[in-house]
Motif scaffolding. Structure first.
Motif, PDB file in Angstrom:
ATOM      1  N   ARG A  37       0.825  -1.199   0.000  1.00 29.07           N
ATOM      2  CA  ARG A  37       0.000   0.000   0.000  1.00 29.07           C
ATOM      3  C   ARG A  37       0.865   1.258   0.000  1.00 29.07           C
ATOM      4  O   ARG A  37       0.581   2.234  -0.695  1.00 29.07           O
ATOM      5  CB  ARG A  37      -0.895  -0.045   1.248  1.00 29.07           C
ATOM      6  CG  ARG A  37      -1.991   0.960   1.278  1.00 29.07           C
ATOM      7  CD  ARG A  37      -3.054   0.630   0.240  1.00 29.07           C
ATOM      8  NE  ARG A  37      -4.062   1.668   0.204  1.00 29.07           N
ATOM      9  CZ  ARG A  37      -5.130   1.690   0.993  1.00 29.07           C
ATOM     10  NH1 ARG A  37      -5.354   0.707   1.836  1.00 29.07           N
ATOM     11  NH2 ARG A  37      -5.990   2.673   0.919  1.00 29.07           N
ATOM     12  N   LEU A  38       1.934   1.184   0.775  1.00 28.15           N
ATOM     13  CA  LEU A  38       2.880   2.295   0.883  1.00 28.15           C
ATOM     14  C   LEU A  38       3.480   2.619  -0.485  1.00 28.15           C
ATOM     15  O   LEU A  38       3.547   3.772  -0.907  1.00 28.15           O
ATOM     16  CB  LEU A  38       3.979   1.885   1.860  1.00 28.15           C
ATOM     17  CG  LEU A  38       4.679   2.921   2.709  1.00 28.15           C
ATOM     18  CD1 LEU A  38       3.718   3.855   3.399  1.00 28.15           C
ATOM     19  CD2 LEU A  38       5.521   2.197   3.773  1.00 28.15           C
ATOM     20  N   ARG A  39       3.903   1.558  -1.175  1.00 32.66           N
ATOM     21  CA  ARG A  39       4.480   1.764  -2.510  1.00 32.66           C
ATOM     22  C   ARG A  39       3.451   2.340  -3.465  1.00 32.66           C
ATOM     23  O   ARG A  39       3.748   3.210  -4.289  1.00 32.66           O
ATOM     24  CB  ARG A  39       5.000   0.433  -3.073  1.00 32.66           C
ATOM     25  CG  ARG A  39       6.410   0.136  -2.628  1.00 32.66           C
ATOM     26  CD  ARG A  39       6.711  -1.347  -2.628  1.00 32.66           C
ATOM     27  NE  ARG A  39       7.610  -1.639  -1.543  1.00 32.66           N
ATOM     28  CZ  ARG A  39       8.935  -1.472  -1.614  1.00 32.66           C
ATOM     29  NH1 ARG A  39       9.482  -1.051  -2.726  1.00 32.66           N
ATOM     30  NH2 ARG A  39       9.701  -1.728  -0.574  1.00 32.66           N
ATOM     31  N   GLN A  40       2.228   1.847  -3.340  1.00 33.63           N
ATOM     32  CA  GLN A  40       1.145   2.311  -4.203  1.00 33.63           C
ATOM     33  C   GLN A  40       0.852   3.805  -3.963  1.00 33.63           C
ATOM     34  O   GLN A  40       0.669   4.569  -4.906  1.00 33.63           O
ATOM     35  CB  GLN A  40      -0.089   1.465  -3.879  1.00 33.63           C
ATOM     36  CG  GLN A  40      -1.304   1.731  -4.712  1.00 33.63           C
ATOM     37  CD  GLN A  40      -2.506   0.956  -4.157  1.00 33.63           C
ATOM     38  OE1 GLN A  40      -2.383  -0.205  -3.710  1.00 33.63           O
ATOM     39  NE2 GLN A  40      -3.659   1.593  -4.151  1.00 33.63           N
ATOM     40  N   GLU A  41       0.841   4.192  -2.697  1.00 35.33           N
ATOM     41  CA  GLU A  41       0.525   5.583  -2.361  1.00 35.33           C
ATOM     42  C   GLU A  41       1.651   6.524  -2.760  1.00 35.33           C
ATOM     43  O   GLU A  41       1.454   7.726  -2.876  1.00 35.33           O
ATOM     44  CB  GLU A  41       0.267   5.725  -0.854  1.00 35.33           C
ATOM     45  CG  GLU A  41      -0.979   5.034  -0.367  1.00 35.33           C
ATOM     46  CD  GLU A  41      -2.249   5.619  -0.983  1.00 35.33           C
ATOM     47  OE1 GLU A  41      -2.294   6.836  -1.210  1.00 35.33           O
ATOM     48  OE2 GLU A  41      -3.180   4.845  -1.258  1.00 35.33           O
ATOM     49  N   GLU A  91       2.675   5.277   8.967  1.00 37.24           N
ATOM     50  CA  GLU A  91       4.048   5.159   8.491  1.00 37.24           C
ATOM     51  C   GLU A  91       4.406   6.346   7.595  1.00 37.24           C
ATOM     52  O   GLU A  91       5.534   6.849   7.630  1.00 37.24           O
ATOM     53  CB  GLU A  91       4.256   3.828   7.747  1.00 37.24           C
ATOM     54  CG  GLU A  91       5.701   3.531   7.397  1.00 37.24           C
ATOM     55  CD  GLU A  91       6.649   3.365   8.598  1.00 37.24           C
ATOM     56  OE1 GLU A  91       6.169   3.182   9.744  1.00 37.24           O
ATOM     57  OE2 GLU A  91       7.876   3.446   8.388  1.00 37.24           O
ATOM     58  N   MET A  92       3.430   6.821   6.807  1.00 35.63           N
ATOM     59  CA  MET A  92       3.678   7.985   5.954  1.00 35.63           C
ATOM     60  C   MET A  92       3.887   9.251   6.787  1.00 35.63           C
ATOM     61  O   MET A  92       4.769  10.060   6.491  1.00 35.63           O
ATOM     62  CB  MET A  92       2.528   8.178   4.966  1.00 35.63           C
ATOM     63  CG  MET A  92       2.573   7.187   3.815  1.00 35.63           C
ATOM     64  SD  MET A  92       1.025   7.128   2.871  1.00 35.63           S
ATOM     65  CE  MET A  92       1.080   8.693   2.044  1.00 35.63           C
ATOM     66  N   ALA A 134       0.278  15.408   3.324  1.00 34.33           N
ATOM     67  CA  ALA A 134      -0.977  15.639   2.606  1.00 34.33           C
ATOM     68  C   ALA A 134      -1.587  14.322   2.140  1.00 34.33           C
ATOM     69  O   ALA A 134      -2.774  14.061   2.345  1.00 34.33           O
ATOM     70  CB  ALA A 134      -0.732  16.574   1.419  1.00 34.33           C
ATOM     71  N   GLN A 135      -0.761  13.475   1.547  1.00 35.04           N
ATOM     72  CA  GLN A 135      -1.273  12.218   1.007  1.00 35.04           C
ATOM     73  C   GLN A 135      -1.755  11.305   2.150  1.00 35.04           C
ATOM     74  O   GLN A 135      -2.742  10.585   2.002  1.00 35.04           O
ATOM     75  CB  GLN A 135      -0.173  11.538   0.167  1.00 35.04           C
ATOM     76  CG  GLN A 135      -0.583  10.235  -0.498  1.00 35.04           C
ATOM     77  CD  GLN A 135      -1.640  10.418  -1.583  1.00 35.04           C
ATOM     78  OE1 GLN A 135      -2.100  11.527  -1.843  1.00 35.04           O
ATOM     79  NE2 GLN A 135      -2.036   9.322  -2.201  1.00 35.04           N
TER      80      GLN A 135
ATOM     81  N   ALA B 156      -4.048  19.496  -1.175  1.00 32.81           N
ATOM     82  CA  ALA B 156      -2.743  19.818  -0.582  1.00 32.81           C
ATOM     83  C   ALA B 156      -1.649  18.974  -1.223  1.00 32.81           C
ATOM     84  O   ALA B 156      -0.544  19.455  -1.490  1.00 32.81           O
ATOM     85  CB  ALA B 156      -2.785  19.593   0.934  1.00 32.81           C
ATOM     86  N   ARG B 157      -1.968  17.713  -1.506  1.00 28.04           N
ATOM     87  CA  ARG B 157      -0.990  16.851  -2.177  1.00 28.04           C
ATOM     88  C   ARG B 157      -0.651  17.406  -3.565  1.00 28.04           C
ATOM     89  O   ARG B 157       0.511  17.431  -3.980  1.00 28.04           O
ATOM     90  CB  ARG B 157      -1.558  15.433  -2.289  1.00 28.04           C
ATOM     91  CG  ARG B 157      -0.523  14.374  -2.579  1.00 28.04           C
ATOM     92  CD  ARG B 157      -0.603  13.859  -3.998  1.00 28.04           C
ATOM     93  NE  ARG B 157      -1.884  13.228  -4.253  1.00 28.04           N
ATOM     94  CZ  ARG B 157      -2.448  13.182  -5.455  1.00 28.04           C
ATOM     95  NH1 ARG B 157      -1.852  13.706  -6.505  1.00 28.04           N
ATOM     96  NH2 ARG B 157      -3.625  12.612  -5.610  1.00 28.04           N
TER      97      ARG B 157
END
Lengths: 339, 339
Positions: A37-41, A91-92, A134-135, B156-157
């Motif tokens: 998910r992290l990589r995707q985001e 984590e982000m 933001a993301q 914001a992103r």
């Protein structure tokens, strides 16, 4: 703290990109979902931004906050889709704070990986951190209700508050232990606490249980930071991936120093204050013998242990389960580690 | 763009702290509520942080994004409590980006007020920006549903994406108009667009109307940025509060330069590229006569006018109302201003 950790250790020369490096066992499968998910985001439709975002995903370390979300959920119920989202968000947010910390500290490396400011520049670091914030907030708003947004927004604000207070306490040589702990509570413990709180709440736990897990995360985070202070003076820089004495260099008052000052007589206090306000490069060699002759090392270790005990007590009434056992293990690992 | 604006102008030497300096007329009352809310959100229980946060509240300028939220609401229905919250959130997000921009640009002043990095340091600027982001997301999560969090997080992103692309396009001398507009769309127009979108949506407008107001905000934001580019070359620094030629100095490709390059023959192009890659301080005096001999000034003005026309067309089908008239006025003001 000098002993080998009980948890499966990642080789210290392996970058953190492999994700669940600590071997979180029972949550390995959802942890892999978090990595994906992290990589995707962190993808971008703009080619020039892709390598920057990809690098961002490498900078996290132990993935402790995602693990806390999932373990708290499993300890009281079941980790589901919402938990993977929340774990990714935290984590982000954590990575955003690390990227900005590396600018604040002009750091060149983080866990054997070049920092964003080293690889690109400060401007890229500042904007990448903002992008991650933001993301992550966008992502938390894809959940059904505003709870996660509210709690994460509030926790992130407290992290910034703690960091701002730390920056404005640099070279404040009379910082006492209470002020130190209050700063650490914001700077480090807040995200651990909200991770546990959200994990439990989104698994349907009652308020008292949610509160207990939140307290667990809080005490764990503080223990972790005290252990970091310890490793900055008595760790092995090959294993930690950080230069020894970095806190001293930056004028950060850490628990060992606060203890040393507190237990010194007026004359020694004067000597110490001169060292701490003297040239940054001279501080570590000058302070090391004074620390060795004091109880600062034992005291720091004992205080860290007390917070581990608080963390363990907070979850002692939870039913026995592999997740609860893992939370206990993690609390011990917080101070029983070399990196 | 050389004419006096139609809107009541704030004296250029008055700091922006007075809030609704543009005289937003019919929304003066909710604008005052936004100012009060902003001050309330930027309080801290930590004495050492209070002056920093208070300073943050001074840095916004025209309060255009809050005004857009309230005017969009009034144009399709009624501005309520939620709109005041959203307006406050967007001004905080905007201020966060300004505080970080001032670090990126090493700026000493913003609208006649010292920047946070000038008054304190870069570390404080980075952390204050983060604090504002976090607190704004918390605040947007106090609304009943996740719409505002989701849209604002996404906007914001995109702002960060635009800024990152701009930084990585510095000194890219062959940036074309399409790439320039796409960067400006993210960097400047996105927050104006989401302000109008949220204003209309939270006033209960149907999807088509929400889309129209969003398009209005988008075109307005682009027109505003092109006017900023214009003022950087042909403005009056006493009125804008910025040093002329700052974009040139920083290697930012703006619309006048893109046009100049596009309409030059090979030999002149070579001369221009030499100027733009030469010493920063020499660029403005060297480029000014070339700009004067080209149609760059007229072209820039014309393009800005085209975006104003697009903005006006987007809201032309709305029923006549004082709010709609004010939105039209604001679109004309975007390029018909001196600051």
């Amino acid at each position: 703290m000098d002993s080998v950790t009980n948890l499966e250790q990642r080789s210290p020369t392996t970058p953190a990109s492999s994700g669940a490096g600590l071997g979180y066992g029972i949550i390995d499968q959802p942890m892999r979902q978090v990595e994906a998910r992290l990589r995707q985001e962190l993808q971008s439709r703009y080619e020039q931004l892709a390598p920057i975002l990809r690098h961002g995903a490498l900078l996290g370390g132990k993935r402790m906050r995602p693990a806390l979300v999932l373990l708290a959920a499993e300890a009281v119920g079941e980790a589901g889709e919402a938990h993977v989202t929340i774990a990714t968000v935290l984590e982000m947010v954590h990575t955003a704070t690390l990227v900005h910390d590396d600018v604040l500290d002009s750091a060149q490396q983080r866990r054997h990986v070049p920092t964003v400011n080293a690889k690109w520049d400060e401007q890229t670091s500042i904007l990448l951190g903002d992008y991650l914030f933001a993301q992550s907030f966008y992502l938390s708003a894809t959940l059904d209700d505003t709870r996660a947004c509210r709690w994460i927004g509030e926790a992130a604000r407290r992290v910034c508050e703690g960091e701002l207070r730390q920056v404005h306490s640099r070279d404040v040589l009379d910082l006492d232990e209470a002020a130190y702990l209050s700063i650490v509570q914001g700077k480090t413990a807040e995200l651990c606490s909200v991770a546990c709180r959200l994990g439990a709440a989104y698994a349907g736990a009652d308020e008292v249980t949610v509160e207990r897990l939140s307290n667990y995360g809080d005490a764990l985070g503080i223990a972790f930071q005290i252990a970091d202070d310890f490793l900055d003076l008595w760790g092995d820089s090959d294993q930690t991936g950080k230069t020894l004495g970095t806190d001293l260099w930056q004028g950060k008052m850490t628990l060992p120093l606060i203890r040393l000052l507190q237990t010194s007589d007026a004359a020694q206090r004067e000597t110490i204050l001169q060292i701490l306000s003297g040239p940054a490069a001279d501080r570590l060699p000058a302070i090391t013998p004074l620390l060795a002759a004091s109880d600062a090392r034992d005291y720091t270790r004992r205080r860290a242990q007390e917070f581990v005990d608080t963390a363990l007590a907070a979850i002692s009434s939870l039913p026995d389960s592999p997740a609860q056992a893992m939370l206990q293990k993690l609390a011990r690992f917080a101070i029983d580690r070399r990196f």
